[in-house]
Design a protein around this motif. Structure first.
Motif, PDB file in Angstrom:
ATOM      1  N   HIS A   1      -9.363  -0.744  -2.644  1.00  0.00           N
ATOM      2  CA  HIS A   1      -9.280   0.335  -3.619  1.00  0.00           C
ATOM      3  C   HIS A   1      -8.860   1.606  -2.880  1.00  0.00           C
ATOM      4  O   HIS A   1      -8.795   1.634  -1.658  1.00  0.00           O
ATOM      5  CB  HIS A   1     -10.629   0.550  -4.320  1.00  0.00           C
ATOM      6  CG  HIS A   1     -11.750   0.868  -3.371  1.00  0.00           C
ATOM      7  ND1 HIS A   1     -12.428  -0.119  -2.672  1.00  0.00           N
ATOM      8  CD2 HIS A   1     -12.299   2.053  -2.984  1.00  0.00           C
ATOM      9  CE1 HIS A   1     -13.356   0.455  -1.919  1.00  0.00           C
ATOM     10  NE2 HIS A   1     -13.294   1.755  -2.087  1.00  0.00           N
ATOM     11  N   ARG A   2      -8.577   2.638  -3.643  1.00  0.00           N
ATOM     12  CA  ARG A   2      -8.064   3.872  -3.052  1.00  0.00           C
ATOM     13  C   ARG A   2      -9.061   4.433  -2.034  1.00  0.00           C
ATOM     14  O   ARG A   2     -10.232   4.630  -2.341  1.00  0.00           O
ATOM     15  CB  ARG A   2      -7.792   4.908  -4.130  1.00  0.00           C
ATOM     16  CG  ARG A   2      -7.184   6.212  -3.617  1.00  0.00           C
ATOM     17  CD  ARG A   2      -6.881   7.170  -4.740  1.00  0.00           C
ATOM     18  NE  ARG A   2      -5.859   6.601  -5.629  1.00  0.00           N
ATOM     19  CZ  ARG A   2      -5.493   7.169  -6.770  1.00  0.00           C
ATOM     20  NH1 ARG A   2      -6.062   8.298  -7.170  1.00  0.00           N
ATOM     21  NH2 ARG A   2      -4.570   6.603  -7.525  1.00  0.00           N
ATOM     22  N   THR A   3      -8.566   4.684  -0.828  1.00  0.00           N
ATOM     23  CA  THR A   3      -9.421   5.113   0.285  1.00  0.00           C
ATOM     24  C   THR A   3      -8.720   6.221   1.072  1.00  0.00           C
ATOM     25  O   THR A   3      -7.495   6.198   1.230  1.00  0.00           O
ATOM     26  CB  THR A   3      -9.710   3.934   1.238  1.00  0.00           C
ATOM     27  OG1 THR A   3     -10.287   2.868   0.494  1.00  0.00           O
ATOM     28  CG2 THR A   3     -10.656   4.347   2.351  1.00  0.00           C
ATOM     29  N   THR A   4      -9.506   7.183   1.567  1.00  0.00           N
ATOM     30  CA  THR A   4      -8.963   8.250   2.415  1.00  0.00           C
ATOM     31  C   THR A   4      -9.567   8.129   3.811  1.00  0.00           C
ATOM     32  O   THR A   4     -10.788   8.060   3.948  1.00  0.00           O
ATOM     33  CB  THR A   4      -9.276   9.636   1.833  1.00  0.00           C
ATOM     34  OG1 THR A   4      -8.678   9.748   0.538  1.00  0.00           O
ATOM     35  CG2 THR A   4      -8.720  10.738   2.728  1.00  0.00           C
TER      36      THR A   4
ATOM     37  N   TYR B   1       0.846  -1.195   0.000  1.00  0.00           N
ATOM     38  CA  TYR B   1       0.000   0.000   0.000  1.00  0.00           C
ATOM     39  C   TYR B   1       0.879   1.241   0.000  1.00  0.00           C
ATOM     40  O   TYR B   1       1.928   1.281   0.672  1.00  0.00           O
ATOM     41  CB  TYR B   1      -0.911   0.034   1.233  1.00  0.00           C
ATOM     42  CG  TYR B   1      -1.968  -1.052   1.247  1.00  0.00           C
ATOM     43  CD1 TYR B   1      -3.251  -0.803   0.778  1.00  0.00           C
ATOM     44  CD2 TYR B   1      -1.679  -2.316   1.745  1.00  0.00           C
ATOM     45  CE1 TYR B   1      -4.218  -1.801   0.786  1.00  0.00           C
ATOM     46  CE2 TYR B   1      -2.642  -3.320   1.761  1.00  0.00           C
ATOM     47  CZ  TYR B   1      -3.906  -3.057   1.280  1.00  0.00           C
ATOM     48  OH  TYR B   1      -4.856  -4.027   1.300  1.00  0.00           O
ATOM     49  N   ASN B   2       0.443   2.236  -0.747  1.00  0.00           N
ATOM     50  CA  ASN B   2       1.094   3.543  -0.728  1.00  0.00           C
ATOM     51  C   ASN B   2       0.272   4.502   0.130  1.00  0.00           C
ATOM     52  O   ASN B   2      -0.956   4.522   0.050  1.00  0.00           O
ATOM     53  CB  ASN B   2       1.230   4.100  -2.151  1.00  0.00           C
ATOM     54  CG  ASN B   2       2.205   3.289  -2.987  1.00  0.00           C
ATOM     55  OD1 ASN B   2       3.137   2.683  -2.454  1.00  0.00           O
ATOM     56  ND2 ASN B   2       1.992   3.263  -4.304  1.00  0.00           N
TER      57      ASN B   2
ATOM     58  N   GLU C   1      -4.355   9.180   2.398  1.00  0.00           N
ATOM     59  CA  GLU C   1      -4.878   8.521   1.202  1.00  0.00           C
ATOM     60  C   GLU C   1      -4.159   7.183   1.056  1.00  0.00           C
ATOM     61  O   GLU C   1      -2.935   7.133   0.886  1.00  0.00           O
ATOM     62  CB  GLU C   1      -4.662   9.388  -0.029  1.00  0.00           C
ATOM     63  CG  GLU C   1      -5.268   8.814  -1.296  1.00  0.00           C
ATOM     64  CD  GLU C   1      -4.984   9.676  -2.503  1.00  0.00           C
ATOM     65  OE1 GLU C   1      -3.968   9.407  -3.188  1.00  0.00           O
ATOM     66  OE2 GLU C   1      -5.767  10.623  -2.739  1.00  0.00           O
ATOM     67  N   ILE C   2      -4.904   6.087   1.099  1.00  0.00           N
ATOM     68  CA  ILE C   2      -4.351   4.734   1.066  1.00  0.00           C
ATOM     69  C   ILE C   2      -4.619   4.137  -0.312  1.00  0.00           C
ATOM     70  O   ILE C   2      -5.775   3.984  -0.715  1.00  0.00           O
ATOM     71  CB  ILE C   2      -4.981   3.859   2.160  1.00  0.00           C
ATOM     72  CG1 ILE C   2      -4.856   4.551   3.533  1.00  0.00           C
ATOM     73  CG2 ILE C   2      -4.337   2.490   2.201  1.00  0.00           C
ATOM     74  CD1 ILE C   2      -5.683   3.893   4.616  1.00  0.00           C
ATOM     75  N   THR C   3      -3.532   3.811  -1.036  1.00  0.00           N
ATOM     76  CA  THR C   3      -3.671   3.263  -2.393  1.00  0.00           C
ATOM     77  C   THR C   3      -3.086   1.860  -2.444  1.00  0.00           C
ATOM     78  O   THR C   3      -1.882   1.678  -2.215  1.00  0.00           O
ATOM     79  CB  THR C   3      -2.954   4.148  -3.415  1.00  0.00           C
ATOM     80  OG1 THR C   3      -3.469   5.486  -3.321  1.00  0.00           O
ATOM     81  CG2 THR C   3      -3.160   3.624  -4.827  1.00  0.00           C
ATOM     82  N   PRO C   4      -3.905   0.841  -2.713  1.00  0.00           N
ATOM     83  CA  PRO C   4      -3.366  -0.523  -2.815  1.00  0.00           C
ATOM     84  C   PRO C   4      -2.622  -0.720  -4.130  1.00  0.00           C
ATOM     85  O   PRO C   4      -3.030  -0.216  -5.176  1.00  0.00           O
ATOM     86  CB  PRO C   4      -4.616  -1.399  -2.742  1.00  0.00           C
ATOM     87  CG  PRO C   4      -5.732  -0.520  -3.205  1.00  0.00           C
ATOM     88  CD  PRO C   4      -5.376   0.877  -2.829  1.00  0.00           C
TER      89      PRO C   4
ATOM     90  N   LYS D   1      -0.364   8.507   1.347  1.00  0.00           N
ATOM     91  CA  LYS D   1      -0.150   9.919   1.056  1.00  0.00           C
ATOM     92  C   LYS D   1      -0.794  10.743   2.163  1.00  0.00           C
ATOM     93  O   LYS D   1      -2.016  10.712   2.345  1.00  0.00           O
ATOM     94  CB  LYS D   1      -0.764  10.293  -0.294  1.00  0.00           C
ATOM     95  CG  LYS D   1      -0.536  11.740  -0.697  1.00  0.00           C
ATOM     96  CD  LYS D   1      -1.149  12.033  -2.066  1.00  0.00           C
ATOM     97  CE  LYS D   1      -0.939  13.486  -2.460  1.00  0.00           C
ATOM     98  NZ  LYS D   1      -1.570  13.780  -3.764  1.00  0.00           N
TER      99      LYS D   1
ATOM    100  N   ILE E   1      -9.124  -2.992   2.831  1.00  0.00           N
ATOM    101  CA  ILE E   1      -8.992  -1.936   1.813  1.00  0.00           C
ATOM    102  C   ILE E   1      -8.542  -2.564   0.502  1.00  0.00           C
ATOM    103  O   ILE E   1      -7.453  -3.144   0.408  1.00  0.00           O
ATOM    104  CB  ILE E   1      -8.004  -0.853   2.267  1.00  0.00           C
ATOM    105  CG1 ILE E   1      -8.521  -0.157   3.539  1.00  0.00           C
ATOM    106  CG2 ILE E   1      -7.769   0.164   1.154  1.00  0.00           C
ATOM    107  CD1 ILE E   1      -7.600   0.912   4.067  1.00  0.00           C
TER     108      ILE E   1
END
Length: 385
Positions: free
Chosen positions: A287-290, A251-252, A311-314, A254, A285
């Motif tokens: 998909h992209r989630t904030t 996960y990335n 912002e969590i991006t798988p 931001k 999670i």
């Protein structure tokens, strides 16, 4: 006919019975009276009943006495008894008359006034000791006294301020001479990690630090003192917690804020270093989630802001690899095409330049030859003439 001796015996027996009845009623008269009247005797204790002092309030100052007493009440009328026992409904009052007394210390009897006739009362104690002094008034500066110079978390406090700085003290003339200082003692419970901002009662102390009997105007002063809180700016970074979804490599994260300001003691700030890890739960999670996540700090410390948006991006395992290869190949092709185009353009430009120079040279040569021929013809014509 009854004999004389028998009559005498009967008379003595009657007299003995009469005396027995009299003695019985004398010992149990109140109980019998209540029994015959159908009433019972009830009792109630009224505690902390205020004592009203009767004296010249403009001339004298009174102190050194107990200002409340206990009154034991009794009555056959239960309703009336409860009314007198209740502070809000009672009609009686306890007084101490000092009007006939002068300066000094006196023992004064207490009296009950306006008590209902259906109720009886007994005072405990029945007297009080009072000290009478000549009344005087004087202004004093107030000094704030703190139990500690630090807050519960260890922050230092700034210098305290008192508002108002002066109060008017009313007391006896002899007591006034004993006043060493007038203070506002801050209770430990009034000190928080933000400092002190409380209304504190005014006291007058003698040289031994003992409180004296006074009346202060105002009764309380406002004491304030700010906490000196060391601060530090730290970086924020995320640490992954929880279980990854199927097919997800990582996960990335931001962050909406990359830094935060932490407040704490010098020792606490030294322990946290230059950064704070923000735990991020990635469970579920796909998909992209904030999400808004609290920034963790130790107890006794504070942080601003208290939370941060992340912002969590798988990142998918297979998709990421193929995409990277395609992108590299596409980039290579574009680079080759660009290189070919550049070479072609360069070659064309060079050829055009050479042709232009050749043409210019040819034209220059033809022009030069024409000029020379014209000159020769002109010279021949001149010679013939």
């Amino acid at each position: 006919m009854i004999s004389k001796e028998k009559r005498t015996s009967i008379l003595y027996g009657f007299v003995a019975l009469l005396f027995s009845i009299i003695l019985y009623f004398n010992a149990n008269g109140q109980t019998m009276q209540n029994t015959l009247s159908g009433n019972e005797s009830y009792s109630q204790t009224a505690s902390d009943v205020s004592i009203q002092l009767l004296y010249d309030t403009d001339k004298y100052y009174i102190h050194g006495y107990e200002n409340t007493t206990t009154v034991k009440l009794a009555s056959a009328n239960r309703i009336q008894l409860m009314a007198e026992a209740n502070e809000d409904t009672r009609t009686f009052r306890v007084t101490a008359d000092l009007a006939h007394l002068g300066e000094g210390t006196h023992e004064v009897p207490l009296k009950i006034k306006n008590l209902s006739s259906a109720v009886t009362a007994k005072l405990q104690p029945e007297t009080i000791t009072v000290t009478i002094e000549k009344k005087v008034t004087k202004d004093f500066e107030v000094k704030a006294i703190l139990p500690t110079e630090t807050t519960p978390s260890g922050y230092n406090l700034t210098e305290t301020t008192v508002d108002p700085t002066k109060v008017t003290i009313t007391t006896g003339d002899k007591t006034l001479a004993e006043i060493h200082q007038v203070v506002a003692k801050v209770n430990p419970s009034m000190i928080t990690d933000d400092g002190v901002n409380s209304n504190v009662s005014v006291q007058a102390l003698n040289s031994a630090g003992e409180p004296l009997s006074i009346v202060s105007d105002p009764v309380q002063v406002n004491v304030t003192s700010d906490a000196i809180k060391p601060k530090k700016t730290v970086n924020l970074y995320g640490i992954q917690q929880g279980t990854k979804g199927e097919g997800i490599k990582n996960y990335n994260f931001k962050f909406s804020e990359l830094e935060a300001e932490v407040t704490g003691t010098t020792e606490q700030l030294a322990q946290i270093g230059d950064s704070i890890a923000v735990p991020i739960d990635i469970s579920g999670i796909t998909h992209r989630t904030t999400r808004t996540i609290q920034i963790p700090v130790e107890q006794g410390m504070s942080v601003s802001p208290k939370s941060v948006k992340v912002e969590i991006t798988p990142v998918l395992e297979s998709t990421t690899s193929d995409s990277s290869v395609d992108k590299n190949q596409s980039s290579t092709k574009r680079n080759d095409s660009t290189t070919s185009t550049t070479k072609s353009t360069t070659s064309s430009t060079s050829l055009s330049s050479v042709q232009t120079e050749s043409k210019q040279t040819s034209e220059s040569t033809d022009s030069s030859e024409s000029t020379m021929q014209s000159t020769q013809e002109s010279q021949t014509y001149s010679s013939e003439n």
